[in-house]
Structure formats: C-alpha cells, structure tokens
Design a protein around this motif. Structure first.
Motif, short mmCIF file in Angstrom:
data_model
loop_
_atom_site.label_atom_id
_atom_site.label_comp_id
_atom_site.label_asym_id
_atom_site.label_seq_id
_atom_site.Cartn_x
_atom_site.Cartn_y
_atom_site.Cartn_z
N GLU A 3 0.84 -1.19 0.00
CA GLU A 3 0.00 0.00 0.00
C GLU A 3 0.88 1.24 0.00
N PRO A 4 0.74 2.12 -1.01
CA PRO A 4 1.52 3.35 -1.01
C PRO A 4 0.97 4.34 0.01
N LEU A 5 1.86 5.09 0.62
CA LEU A 5 1.49 6.15 1.55
C LEU A 5 2.61 7.17 1.58
N THR A 6 2.41 8.23 2.33
CA THR A 6 3.42 9.27 2.46
C THR A 6 3.76 9.45 3.94
N VAL A 7 5.05 9.42 4.25
CA VAL A 7 5.52 9.64 5.62
C VAL A 7 6.52 10.78 5.58
N GLU A 8 6.24 11.84 6.30
CA GLU A 8 7.10 13.02 6.35
C GLU A 8 7.48 13.51 4.96
N SER A 9 6.48 13.62 4.11
CA SER A 9 6.58 14.18 2.76
C SER A 9 7.36 13.32 1.77
N LEU A 10 7.66 12.08 2.11
CA LEU A 10 8.34 11.18 1.18
C LEU A 10 7.48 9.95 0.94
N PRO A 11 7.54 9.38 -0.28
CA PRO A 11 6.76 8.18 -0.57
C PRO A 11 7.23 7.01 0.28
N ALA A 12 6.25 6.21 0.70
CA ALA A 12 6.54 5.03 1.52
C ALA A 12 5.54 3.94 1.14
N PHE A 13 5.80 2.74 1.66
CA PHE A 13 4.91 1.61 1.41
C PHE A 13 4.68 0.85 2.71
N ARG A 14 3.47 0.41 2.88
CA ARG A 14 3.13 -0.55 3.95
C ARG A 14 3.04 -1.89 3.24
N VAL A 15 3.92 -2.81 3.62
CA VAL A 15 4.00 -4.11 2.94
C VAL A 15 3.62 -5.19 3.93
N ARG A 16 2.72 -6.08 3.49
CA ARG A 16 2.26 -7.18 4.35
C ARG A 16 2.45 -8.51 3.62
N GLY A 17 2.56 -9.57 4.43
CA GLY A 17 2.68 -10.90 3.87
C GLY A 17 3.07 -11.90 4.94
#
Length: 135
Positions: A66-80
């Motif tokens: 899942e893409p998201l933004t943390v402190e103005s930078l792109p990030a991902f929440r990855v599950r599995g």
C-alpha cells in the motif's frame, strides 16, 4: 495537507507509469525483516541471556503493498508471510507462515530505502517514526 496530497498524486503517477524501481522488491522486504529481527534478537539476547546464533528467512510472500506518504516522502506498507528458522546452539527452531507488516520508505534521491518503525514513545496522536537504513 496540500503537500501530502501532491506527494500521493506524484507517487501514484510514478507507480502508474510502471517505474518498478520505486516499488519494494522481495529482496528489500527480506532485508527489512532481517533488520527488524536482528534488533529484536539482540534485545532478547541481552535481557534473557539467550544464545541465538542467527536466523534465516525463507518463503517470503508479499500479499499487499500500500503506497502512503511519511514526512513528505513516498513510503509503502507491505504485508505478507514468511518462514523463519532460528539457529540455536544444539538445534534449530522453525516458525512457519509468520505474518509481517513493514513500512518502507524510498529516500529523496531514489537510491536507498529505509525501514520505518512507529515509535512507542509518542504520547500525542501524531505518529513519530524511527528510521533505519536498509543495507
């Protein structure tokens, strides 16, 4: 709010253009999990006087990114899930189908990734993130 919106739009455009260099790979996720496990293992060794001699991650399966933004930078929440093998002095311990959830952030220059961990020290509603470079 505007900065967050533009970051999300930019991230979606980059992902939509097929720039797979910005998506976390299985190898990167495995390194992030290993970094997180190494920290936990060091704490357990220190507090419980255990003698872990290492671990191995196998059969990593990513079920969701899942893409998201943390402190103005792109990030991902990855599950599995993954299988974990702990090496002990006289035996090995295997844990199958261990669920994981990691937060990964690509840095501004696009060359390095960081593991993000939410800080438990935060008393207010805003999440404070600790960041670790993934080697």
């Amino acid at each position: 709010m505007v900065r967050w919106f533009f970051s999300v739009v930019l991230l979606l455009l980059l992902v939509g253009c097929g720039n797979v260099g910005l998506l976390p790979t299985s190898e990167l996720v495995q390194k992030a999990i290993a970094l997180q496990l190494a920290q936990t293992q060091a704490q357990l060794n220190q507090h419980l006087d255990l003698n872990f001699q290492g671990f191995e991650i196998k059969h990593l399966k990513i079920s969701r990114e899942e893409p998201l933004t943390v402190e103005s930078l792109p990030a991902f929440r990855v599950r599995g899930t993954y299988d974990l093998i702990f090496q002990l002095p006289k035996r090995q311990l295997t844990k199958l189908q261990q669920p994981f959830e990691v937060y990964l952030q690509i840095q501004q220059e696009g060359k390095t990734w960081r593991l993000l961990l939410p800080s438990k020290d935060s008393l207010d509603a805003a999440t404070v993130w600790r960041s670790y470079l993934i080697p």
